[in-house]
Design a protein around this motif. Sequence first.
Motif, PDB file in Angstrom:
ATOM      1  N   GLY A  93       7.019   0.417   6.857  1.00 29.96           N
ATOM      2  CA  GLY A  93       7.199   0.266   5.426  1.00 29.96           C
ATOM      3  C   GLY A  93       6.682   1.446   4.620  1.00 29.96           C
ATOM      4  O   GLY A  93       6.485   1.339   3.410  1.00 29.96           O
ATOM      5  N   ASP A  94       6.487   2.605   5.260  1.00 32.45           N
ATOM      6  CA  ASP A  94       5.964   3.791   4.570  1.00 32.45           C
ATOM      7  C   ASP A  94       7.108   4.787   4.367  1.00 32.45           C
ATOM      8  O   ASP A  94       7.983   4.568   3.530  1.00 32.45           O
ATOM      9  N   GLN A 205      16.571  -0.778   9.126  1.00 34.54           N
ATOM     10  CA  GLN A 205      16.797  -1.151   7.739  1.00 34.54           C
ATOM     11  C   GLN A 205      17.556  -2.455   7.560  1.00 34.54           C
ATOM     12  O   GLN A 205      17.569  -3.031   6.470  1.00 34.54           O
ATOM     13  N   ASN A 225      10.926  -4.408   4.183  1.00 31.93           N
ATOM     14  CA  ASN A 225      10.175  -3.199   4.522  1.00 31.93           C
ATOM     15  C   ASN A 225      10.935  -2.436   5.597  1.00 31.93           C
ATOM     16  O   ASN A 225      11.150  -2.957   6.693  1.00 31.93           O
ATOM     17  N   LYS A 226      11.345  -1.230   5.281  1.00 31.24           N
ATOM     18  CA  LYS A 226      12.108  -0.428   6.229  1.00 31.24           C
ATOM     19  C   LYS A 226      11.148   0.358   7.117  1.00 31.24           C
ATOM     20  O   LYS A 226      10.179   0.944   6.633  1.00 31.24           O
ATOM     21  N   ASN A 227      11.450   0.349   8.416  1.00 28.74           N
ATOM     22  CA  ASN A 227      10.562   0.967   9.397  1.00 28.74           C
ATOM     23  C   ASN A 227      11.230   2.155  10.080  1.00 28.74           C
ATOM     24  O   ASN A 227      12.459   2.239  10.152  1.00 28.74           O
TER      25      ASN A 227
END
Length: 886
Positions: A93-94, A205, A225-227
Amino acid sequence: MKTAEIAQRYLDYFKKNDHTIVPSASLVSDDPSILFTIAGMVPFIPYLTGVVPAPFLRAADVQKCIRTNDIEEVGKTARHGTFFQMLGNWSFGDYFKEDAIRMAWGLLTTSEADGGLGFSPDDLWVTVFESDDEAAELWQKVAGLPAERIQRLGAEDNYWHTGQPGPAGPCSEIYFDRGPAYGQDGGPAVDDNRFLEIWNLVFMQDLIANVRSKVDFDIVGELPNKNIDTGMGLERVAFIKQNVENMYEIDQVRPVLDKAVELSGRAYGENAEDDVRFRVIADHVRSAMMLLSDGVTPSNEGRGYILRRLMRRTIRSMRLLGVDGPTFLELFTASRDAMKDSYPILLTDWARIERYALGEEETFLRTLVAGSAILDEAIDVAKKAGTTTLAGPEAFLLHDTYGFPIDLTLEIAEEAGVSVDRAAFDELMLAQRTRAKADAKSRKRQIADLTVYSEFRSLGETTFTGYTDLETSSRVLGILVDGLPVTVARAGEIAEVILAETALYAESGGQVADKGTIVGDGFELDVIDVQKPVPGLISHTVEVLTGEVTIDAPATTVVDAANRRAAQQAHSATHLVHAALRDTLGKTATQSGSLNRAGYMRFDFAWNQALSAETKTEIEEITNNAVQDNLEVTTRIMSLDDAKAAGAMALFGEKYGSTVRMVDIGGPWSRELCAGTHVSSSAEIGLVSVIGEASVGASNRRIEALVGQDAFRELAAERALVHELTASLKTPRDQLAARIAELSANLKSAEKKIAAFESRALADRVPNLVNSATTRDGWTIVAENLGTVGSADDVRALVTQVRERLSSQQAVVALAGVAGDRPVIVVATTQTARDAGAQAGALVKIASGVLGGGGGGKPDMAQGGGTDVHAIAAALEAVTRAVGAA
């Protein structure tokens, strides 16, 4: 550039980019749906799927992996290996696509002098998912890649998911152009041999559902939250940077290959088949060594079977290179020396690793001798039966039961002029693989359900209070029935209950779960089991005895104090036995598993020979002396590094976090990492009585003991038995052993005399049986019911003697009887009868069918049986008719 240096440059680069450096997880996966860590992302699945909150926003690691689905390709291609190391960087999630592309490109193309890997941008190509316009544009914007070196591929190549509903997303792969000598131009879409994939960037995503295949699924939404999940193959980068042809020739693998060359006396690079064998040896030795270092031991199932297969393929390859004797000492030492800089544990744990490796080699070399004898007999039977083909089931039996490789079966059979029914063998292998895949798929479906725990785990870790309290008040966070969340569970239902705090111990580290109850206003729950389905979360499987339990209801966990106390005694006793073993046998007698429950302990340890009676007594005495000395038991929470520095023993295969619990009994004498519950001083254990010691594998032993009251009851029962024997035999206790030995000798003497009488009695029946023979169309047939017999051996003895009397005739002898209330029949044929077409095995199958059973054997003699003693006459008649029709 050395392989270890490449890994260090990777970690240093991402550390400068604010990533937490995470140590490699074990090769033994926490995920029950897979045996091993098969990819760099496996240890991060709980974070990627959101089941467990990630403890960091971004991370980087060098992950050890084992993958055996392409084991037959090992040695044949430049990139297939069973053990490999995956370099990964992760964002939870960053950062997302742009930063992932920027950092990957930066590391690859920064000069070696400036800490990068020094790849020329002109040698790099990328692929993106066919509809991912954003990634394609970013590669041009961030990396300056020309559009013609950015290729779009479909979901088969450039879309990642686990095969289950959940997180997924497109990926972008980076390829290195090895040059025109390795294939045609046109990028990875044209030739993936010339264009070698070195790094895969997954952009997680999407949320997918209804997964029907790798390419057929439904995207049902976006992840909140995309990883980022990336993986760069360390061995692939190494063989490019070291300018060698393949991964088997890099600095961490080539020394094993060179040692195999030295031992075999054959050259590398002169014979294509030999080269494959050299590469198989180099790969498999390293893989086996790394599995051993992570606590896997050879066995006939699961992870142990994979390890055993790798080792046996190595031995087989050395045999094909002309080396029949032991080689593991030299090969494994070469691999250790090549890998020790990256994995220092190989040095500190070498004695244990070496013991298992050499023990397995010794065992399989004996297997080869035994298997060869069985195969030789099968070939001889096939030839005598007039066939030049060995049946597929026989070859499969050698492979599956005895571990005898099929290629060795083919080689020996070919030398003897016999072929193998390979189609039938392959069909049996396919059926076995299909069963295994179905089992794995079943386990995979089970693990997919772990996502139901994500909401509960997101609230934080379950607090375990049971070290100090036997009752704890809490509240119900969640209820599951049949794996699905519900708001209430009613009387009679089986459910899982998740609480914020609990005093009940969850099964782990060999200690079984606590017994107890969960009570609240208007309900009582009987605790059936306590487990940790995901890290940090404790779940109670319960039966609702009364009332109904609901979400948010106040609840109190109550531990069964007597059961806990007995379990603690057993667990602490296990630590004492471990220390006593190490005192007696040495430091290589390390723990490989344990089970502790109320009143009983089981301890598995690395050792390859049975313990003498004196050694077992010494271990028991040392253990009970420690109990009598009332040693203090202390526990301390500290960092893993500090615990190891203090000399704490760790259980191989167990997972430890950065903070651990160290248990001392008598100070450093017994010092282990352990999360279990223990007594406060050794005297509380009471008594430890060793009740057994046995083998549980080629290099593993198991010692079992009763503890506390259970040990006392066992000794009391033995004392009562001794009193009964002394009274019955009218013999003083100190003379009891001699008296029993005397009686045993007398009994054996009597049995021999009885056997001699019975043998003479049987021999006396031979003339009458011979005289009972009938003749028909040139056949001599003896078919008689012997009535009650001692055993099938008696029947075989009579059949053999009668056949000897008729050896000059075209004779078939079929004798039947009743042994132990069950019918038995033995059929024998003379050589003349066999030449005329009579086969004992075929005849006994006919008779056994009539008897309601089965049987078989060789053409000259066969045995069968069944369940219907009244059908003996019909069975003998069936044999007679079959002989007449021959």
